[in-house]
Design an enzyme around this catalytic site. Structure first.
Site, short mmCIF file in Angstrom:
data_model
loop_
_atom_site.label_atom_id
_atom_site.label_comp_id
_atom_site.label_asym_id
_atom_site.label_seq_id
_atom_site.Cartn_x
_atom_site.Cartn_y
_atom_site.Cartn_z
N GLY A 1 0.54 -2.13 12.23
CA GLY A 1 0.00 -3.49 12.27
C GLY A 1 -1.44 -3.57 11.77
O GLY A 1 -1.73 -3.17 10.65
N ARG B 1 -5.99 0.73 3.95
CA ARG B 1 -4.85 1.27 3.20
C ARG B 1 -4.48 0.36 2.03
O ARG B 1 -4.03 0.85 0.97
CB ARG B 1 -3.66 1.55 4.11
N TRP C 1 -0.20 6.75 9.40
CA TRP C 1 0.69 6.36 10.50
C TRP C 1 2.10 6.04 10.04
O TRP C 1 3.03 6.12 10.84
CB TRP C 1 0.10 5.18 11.29
N GLY D 1 3.75 -4.31 4.10
CA GLY D 1 5.19 -4.54 4.16
C GLY D 1 5.53 -5.95 4.61
O GLY D 1 6.33 -6.64 3.97
N ARG E 1 11.21 -5.14 14.66
CA ARG E 1 10.69 -4.80 13.33
C ARG E 1 11.10 -5.79 12.25
O ARG E 1 10.33 -6.05 11.33
CB ARG E 1 11.16 -3.39 12.92
N HIS F 1 0.83 -1.21 0.00
CA HIS F 1 0.00 0.00 0.00
C HIS F 1 0.87 1.26 0.00
O HIS F 1 2.00 1.26 0.48
CB HIS F 1 -0.93 -0.01 1.22
N GLY F 2 0.28 2.36 -0.50
CA GLY F 2 0.95 3.66 -0.44
C GLY F 2 1.12 4.11 1.01
O GLY F 2 0.54 3.51 1.93
N GLU F 3 1.87 5.17 1.19
CA GLU F 3 2.13 5.67 2.55
C GLU F 3 0.82 5.87 3.31
O GLU F 3 -0.13 6.45 2.78
CB GLU F 3 2.87 7.01 2.47
N SER F 4 0.78 5.40 4.56
CA SER F 4 -0.42 5.61 5.39
C SER F 4 -0.21 6.80 6.31
O SER F 4 0.91 7.29 6.47
CB SER F 4 -0.70 4.35 6.23
O1 3PG Z 1 2.79 -1.79 10.71
C1 3PG Z 1 3.59 -0.87 10.51
O2 3PG Z 1 3.95 -0.07 11.40
C2 3PG Z 1 4.17 -0.66 9.12
O3 3PG Z 1 3.21 -0.83 8.17
C3 3PG Z 1 5.30 -1.60 8.83
O4 3PG Z 1 6.15 -1.49 9.87
P1 3PG Z 1 7.67 -1.94 9.85
O5 3PG Z 1 8.40 -1.07 8.85
O6 3PG Z 1 8.11 -1.64 11.24
O7 3PG Z 1 7.72 -3.37 9.50
#
Ligand code: 3PG
Length: 231
Positions: free
Chosen positions: A22, A60, A14, A183, A114, A9-12
């Site tokens: 998550g 998203r 958050w 991601g 992460r 997905h594009g930038e959210s």
């Molecule tokens: O869930 C999140 O915060 C992001 O979409 C992905 O997070 P990460 O870069 O910490 O894996």
């Protein structure tokens, strides 16, 4: 040869605010909408069109799919949503600031949370508003399959059955498939498709809104892989 395209997905909102997200259902930022449309333009410029699409139950990813399909004039194709394609559940980190968390627990610990394959984040209480047990969209799922926090390993263990049961059969039937997800659900899928080791996967990041094309053999072995970086 069959084609599978993965798009994060594009930038959210958050991602922009640098918060752990998550399963929290945050919207795309303005930039994220642009990235999703740009992904669609890149797919079009590459001459791609799709038979079927898959996404998560988070807006998203759903909106990214729709913005991209709109650019392709393919909003009409069959699409399926599944919680199995959701982002990994960030447990007790959900909603926390990534930089502040690194200051509190150390950058190394946050990097492990992460990116490591098998380290779980702190788990969430079942009465937290961020717990899926309190979200109606998961009401039909077996409560035992609702996570209180996931690492990449647990994420992979719920993504791959969906790949095997739902997505792979479509590819075997010769259909071109688009998956708009997250991601870490996409890292899990890429790990599986490319047999990436538990150590190596720590170094893999998937950028937002850049289509990743896989050309697969009839038995779904990866023949070629490339990002679409031009509109
Ligand atoms: O869930 C999140 O915060 C992001 O979409 C992905 O997070 P990460 O870069 O910490 O894996």
């Amino acid at each position: 040869m069959v084609k599978l395209v993965l798009v994060r997905h594009g930038e959210s909102e958050w991602n922009k605010a640098n918060l752990f997200t998550g399963w929290v259902d945050v919207d795309l930022s303005e930039q994220g909408v642009e990235e999703a449309k740009r992904a669609g333009r890149r797919l079009k410029a590459a001459g791609l069109s799709f038979d079927i699409a898959y996404t998560s139950v988070l807006k998203r990813a759903i909106k990214t799919l729709h913005y991209a399909l709109e650019e392709l004039d393919q909003l009409w194709i069959e699409e399926h949503k599944s919680w199995r394609l959701n982002e990994r559940h960030y447990g007790g980190l959900s909603g926390l600031d990534k930089k502040e968390t690194a200051e509190k627990y150390g950058a190394e610990q946050v990097h492990i949370w992460r990116r490591s394959y098998d380290e779980l984040p702190p788990l969430l209480d079942r009465d937290s508003p961020y717990h899926p047990a309190n979200d109606p969209r998961y009401k039909d799922l077996d409560p035992r399959s609702l996570p209180s926090g996931e690492n990449l390993k647990v994420t992979l263990e719920r993504v791959i059955p969906f790949w095997q049961d739902r997505i792979a059969p479509q590819l075997r039937d010769g259909r071109t498939v688009l998956v708009a997800a997250h991601g870490n659900s996409l890292r899990a899928l890429v790990k599986y498709l490319e047999s990436i080791s538990d150590e190596e996967i720590m170094n893999l990041n998937i950028p937002t809104g850049v289509p990743l094309v896989y050309e697969l053999s009839d038995d779904l072995a990866v023949e070629k892989k490339y990002y679409l970086e031009r509109d």
